[in-house]
Enzyme design. Structure first.
Site, PDB file in Angstrom:
ATOM      1  N   LYS A  16      44.536  35.122  35.011  1.00 24.50           N
ATOM      2  CA  LYS A  16      45.207  34.651  36.151  1.00 24.50           C
ATOM      3  C   LYS A  16      46.230  33.333  35.948  1.00 24.50           C
ATOM      4  O   LYS A  16      46.995  33.232  36.410  1.00 24.50           O
ATOM      5  CB  LYS A  16      44.123  34.026  37.103  1.00 24.50           C
ATOM      6  CG  LYS A  16      43.406  35.167  37.690  1.00 24.50           C
ATOM      7  CD  LYS A  16      42.334  34.440  38.678  1.00 24.50           C
ATOM      8  CE  LYS A  16      41.422  33.458  37.935  1.00 24.50           C
ATOM      9  NZ  LYS A  16      40.191  33.328  38.024  1.00 24.50           N
ATOM     10  N   ARG A  91      37.221  31.872  46.872  1.00 22.55           N
ATOM     11  CA  ARG A  91      36.572  32.663  45.970  1.00 22.55           C
ATOM     12  C   ARG A  91      35.514  33.368  46.592  1.00 22.55           C
ATOM     13  O   ARG A  91      34.470  33.777  45.885  1.00 22.55           O
ATOM     14  CB  ARG A  91      35.855  31.549  45.074  1.00 22.55           C
ATOM     15  CG  ARG A  91      36.517  31.809  43.689  1.00 22.55           C
ATOM     16  CD  ARG A  91      35.677  30.591  42.639  1.00 22.55           C
ATOM     17  NE  ARG A  91      35.596  30.841  41.374  1.00 22.55           N
ATOM     18  CZ  ARG A  91      36.790  30.310  40.853  1.00 22.55           C
ATOM     19  NH1 ARG A  91      37.767  29.693  40.912  1.00 22.55           N
ATOM     20  NH2 ARG A  91      36.644  30.697  39.304  1.00 22.55           N
ATOM     21  N   ARG A 125      37.242  30.839  23.358  1.00 17.64           N
ATOM     22  CA  ARG A 125      37.977  29.731  23.556  1.00 17.64           C
ATOM     23  C   ARG A 125      37.331  28.483  22.890  1.00 17.64           C
ATOM     24  O   ARG A 125      36.305  28.306  22.860  1.00 17.64           O
ATOM     25  CB  ARG A 125      38.081  29.574  25.146  1.00 17.64           C
ATOM     26  CG  ARG A 125      38.836  30.410  25.860  1.00 17.64           C
ATOM     27  CD  ARG A 125      38.843  30.069  27.336  1.00 17.64           C
ATOM     28  NE  ARG A 125      39.623  31.089  28.111  1.00 17.64           N
ATOM     29  CZ  ARG A 125      39.571  30.987  29.457  1.00 17.64           C
ATOM     30  NH1 ARG A 125      38.595  30.275  30.275  1.00 17.64           N
ATOM     31  NH2 ARG A 125      40.373  31.873  30.339  1.00 17.64           N
ATOM     32  N   ARG A 158      34.593  24.981  25.201  1.00 12.67           N
ATOM     33  CA  ARG A 158      34.476  24.306  26.651  1.00 12.67           C
ATOM     34  C   ARG A 158      33.270  24.769  27.307  1.00 12.67           C
ATOM     35  O   ARG A 158      32.498  25.624  27.230  1.00 12.67           O
ATOM     36  CB  ARG A 158      35.594  25.065  27.605  1.00 12.67           C
ATOM     37  CG  ARG A 158      36.464  24.171  28.535  1.00 12.67           C
ATOM     38  CD  ARG A 158      37.571  24.850  28.938  1.00 12.67           C
ATOM     39  NE  ARG A 158      37.168  25.665  30.059  1.00 12.67           N
ATOM     40  CZ  ARG A 158      38.021  26.368  30.778  1.00 12.67           C
ATOM     41  NH1 ARG A 158      39.151  26.286  30.516  1.00 12.67           N
ATOM     42  NH2 ARG A 158      37.580  27.014  31.924  1.00 12.67           N
ATOM     43  N   ARG A 169      28.898  33.128  35.704  1.00 14.29           N
ATOM     44  CA  ARG A 169      30.259  33.230  36.164  1.00 14.29           C
ATOM     45  C   ARG A 169      30.586  34.502  36.612  1.00 14.29           C
ATOM     46  O   ARG A 169      31.045  34.794  37.685  1.00 14.29           O
ATOM     47  CB  ARG A 169      31.078  32.546  35.654  1.00 14.29           C
ATOM     48  CG  ARG A 169      31.246  30.990  35.618  1.00 14.29           C
ATOM     49  CD  ARG A 169      32.157  30.524  34.616  1.00 14.29           C
ATOM     50  NE  ARG A 169      33.389  30.604  35.010  1.00 14.29           N
ATOM     51  CZ  ARG A 169      34.544  29.912  35.116  1.00 14.29           C
ATOM     52  NH1 ARG A 169      34.163  28.609  34.947  1.00 14.29           N
ATOM     53  NH2 ARG A 169      35.612  30.351  35.361  1.00 14.29           N
TER      54      ARG A 169
HETATM   55  P1  AMP Z   1      38.471  28.133  37.258  1.00 17.01           P
HETATM   56  O1  AMP Z   1      38.884  27.172  36.343  1.00 17.01           O
HETATM   57  O2  AMP Z   1      39.327  28.741  38.440  1.00 17.01           O
HETATM   58  O3  AMP Z   1      37.498  29.401  36.680  1.00 17.01           O
HETATM   59  O4  AMP Z   1      37.143  27.135  38.081  1.00 17.01           O
HETATM   60  C1  AMP Z   1      36.279  26.589  37.218  1.00 17.01           C
HETATM   61  C2  AMP Z   1      35.041  26.272  37.778  1.00 17.01           C
HETATM   62  O5  AMP Z   1      35.487  25.278  39.000  1.00 17.01           O
HETATM   63  C3  AMP Z   1      34.268  27.480  38.523  1.00 17.01           C
HETATM   64  O6  AMP Z   1      33.458  28.173  37.852  1.00 17.01           O
HETATM   65  C4  AMP Z   1      33.419  26.933  39.814  1.00 17.01           C
HETATM   66  O7  AMP Z   1      32.412  26.082  39.300  1.00 17.01           O
HETATM   67  C5  AMP Z   1      34.638  25.682  40.170  1.00 17.01           C
HETATM   68  N1  AMP Z   1      35.603  26.191  41.275  1.00 17.01           N
HETATM   69  C6  AMP Z   1      36.808  26.371  41.228  1.00 17.01           C
HETATM   70  N2  AMP Z   1      37.483  26.803  42.294  1.00 17.01           N
HETATM   71  C7  AMP Z   1      36.600  27.122  43.206  1.00 17.01           C
HETATM   72  C8  AMP Z   1      36.279  27.457  44.500  1.00 17.01           C
HETATM   73  N3  AMP Z   1      37.379  27.931  45.061  1.00 17.01           N
HETATM   74  N4  AMP Z   1      34.964  27.557  45.018  1.00 17.01           N
HETATM   75  C9  AMP Z   1      33.927  27.111  44.410  1.00 17.01           C
HETATM   76  N5  AMP Z   1      33.876  26.693  43.105  1.00 17.01           N
HETATM   77  C10 AMP Z   1      35.065  26.459  42.391  1.00 17.01           C
END
Ligand code: AMP
Length: 220
Positions: A16, A91, A125, A158, A169
């Protein structure tokens, strides 16, 4: 010209972020990643960062009200007046309904990969805690095992790429985020592409599908 608002959907490791950056450049609009905002709050050690970290390291979602107020505030900025590529928000359905109050999405792009591939991509990663360089043990390995090419520091995984967090996740994705595909499909906005192809092929597929869905001549 009307603003162009696109949402990117897909599991962790689906590409993404990579595709968002390419589309942003192509259409001349900014990306906005909620994950990036939260990571920078964690780095700065803010109260929001501390709270967010407790959810992120476990692979869980940060509560809807917190994340929605961050997005609402950010999206009102002038820099998004021509549109935005959203990466990581909404999300779940509650967030999607909230977003409807302040932004009209035009297209939703789902980058589809299997869970097996997601696990492989994400657990490989590595990041250098000293200089920030990113690696992947299969796709972009350092010359010396687990050591940063640039500064010689031992590489880290990470926090949210630890196997347990990755598994959580994926579960959260299937339970909460995947229903968004059906939600947007009903609205005729969904574009689905195969994410297990080379980056350039995925990108071309997205552009072709956008064109088929009526997006023409918006390139800057
Ligand atoms: P990402 O980099 O988009 O995978 O986001 C990393 C982490 O941030 C996710 O696993 C969530 O814990 C939190 N996060 C990011 N976007 C959201 C969202 N829209 N709603 C809730 N948690 C989020």
């Amino acid at each position: 010209m009307d603003p162009l608002n696109i949402l990117m959907l897909g599991t962790q490791g689906s590409g993404k972020g990579t595709q968002s950056a390419k589309l942003a450049k192509h259409f001349g609009i900014p990306t906005f990643s909620t994950g990036e905002i939260l990571r920078s709050e964690i780095e700065k050690g803010t109260e929001l960062g501390k709270l967010a970290r407790s959810y992120i390291v476990q692979g869980n979602l940060v509560p809807d009200d917190i994340i929605s107020s961050i997005v609402r505030k950010e999206i009102s900025k002038d820099k998004y007046s021509q549109g935005v590529i959203l990466d990581g928000y909404p999300r779940n359905i509650v967030q999607a309904e909230t977003l409807n109050d302040f932004l009209d999405l035009d297209y939703v792009i789902l980058i589809d990969i299997s869970d097996e591939e997601a696990v492989k991509r994400v657990t490989g990663r590595r990041i250098c805690s000293k200089c920030g360089e990113n690696y992947h043990m299969d796709y972009n390995p350092p010359e010396e095992d687990e050591i940063c090419d640039k500064c010689g520091t031992k590489l880290d995984i990470r926090e949210d790429s630890e196997p347990e967090a990755v598994e959580t996740r994926l579960k959260v994705y299937h339970l909460q985020t995947e229903p968004l595909a059906g939600y947007y499909e009903e609205k005729g906005m969904l574009i689905k592409v195969d994410g297990e192809q080379p980056i350039e092929k995925v990108y071309q597929d997205i552009l072709n599908e956008l064109e088929k869905h009526g997006l023409h001549n918006q390139e800057n």
